[in-house]
Design an enzyme around this catalytic site. Structure first.
Site, PDB file in Angstrom:
ATOM      1  CB  SER A  94      -0.888  -0.002   1.255  1.00  0.00           C
ATOM      2  OG  SER A  94      -1.443   1.279   1.495  1.00  0.00           O
ATOM      3  CE1 TYR A 134      -3.810  -1.788   5.619  1.00  0.00           C
ATOM      4  CE2 TYR A 134      -2.883   0.269   4.798  1.00  0.00           C
ATOM      5  CZ  TYR A 134      -3.401  -0.989   4.561  1.00  0.00           C
ATOM      6  OH  TYR A 134      -3.501  -1.449   3.276  1.00  0.00           O
TER       7      TYR A 134
END
Length: 237
Positions: free
Chosen positions: A96, A109
């Protein structure tokens, strides 16, 4: 990997009834299940000695919450799937953009994705002499397409944090901001699919792919290439 919740993507794959497609359920946090799936894959290969052509390591979960709001239990739960689950399986990584730059209220995250980036780089160096190529795909914002968050999950996470917190004045404001995030980003995932396809099939795949809109691409370049004081002045102050 078959989604234990039976989400639409898995149902759609199963409905194809293709003899070239098989879905299996896997908890990436369980070493026993990982080993079982490895054996399942090996037994399905035409030539087990040659091994698999490629692996897309795509498992991940997410939550939200500023550091002050987030328990150690939550950090560990996210890391168990996103980081240690990746290490247990990892050969080819889908990551990501939050593995390259920080974002407010997303520290659980971001921590795991920064770790995946480091693991992927190390693995790429180690695998190169063996002829195995490791690429990292760093998608931009595809929340609306992937349903990573929903209003229901936002409220459930918020309730859990609220029950564990002392009184905080701006908590509701932060939750409202996250709820608007549920419908943000592109609904067209074809750039990510194209990047994954190229990484798996190209003779010389790229080290990193950046399927994201121009805003996020530019922001990532600024955050990762310019001095921290410059990016802070643009995005924080």
């Amino acid at each position: 990997m078959k989604d234990p919740h039976g989400h639409d993507g898995v149902k759609e794959l199963d409905s194809l009834n293709s003899d070239r497609l098989r879905t299996v359920q896997l908890n990436v946090c369980s070493s026993e299940e990982v080993e079982k799936v490895v054996e399942t894959i090996r037994s399905s290969l035409k030539d087990p000695e040659k091994g698999m052509w490629g692996l897309v390591n795509n498992a991940g979960i997410s939550t939200f919450g500023e550091v002050e709001f987030t328990s150690m239990e939550t950090y560990k739960e996210v890391a168990e799937v996103n980081l240690w689950g990746t290490v247990a399986k990892g050969e080819w990584e889908r990551d990501s953009m939050l593995g390259r730059m920080a974002n407010p209220a997303r520290s659980p995250y971001c921590i795991t994705k920064f770790g995946v980036e480091a693991f992927s780089d190390c693995l790429r160096y180690e695998m190169y002499p063996l002829g195995v190529k490791v690429s990292v795909v760093e998608p931009g914002n595809f929340i609306a397409a992937t349903s990573l968050y929903s209003p229901e999950s936002i409220r459930a996470i918020a309730k859990k944090m609220w029950d564990e917190l002392p009184e905080v004045e701006y908590f509701d404001e932060k939750i409202a901001k996250m709820e608007t995030y549920c419908s943000s980003g592109s609904t067209d995932t074809s750039p990510v699919i194209d990047a994954v396809t190229h990484a798996l099939t190209a003779t010389t795949p790229y080290t990193r792919y950046h399927p994201m809109d121009y805003y996020w691409w530019l922001r990532m370049q600024i955050v990762t290439h310019l001095p921290g004081a410059v990016s802070d002045m643009i995005y924080i102050r």
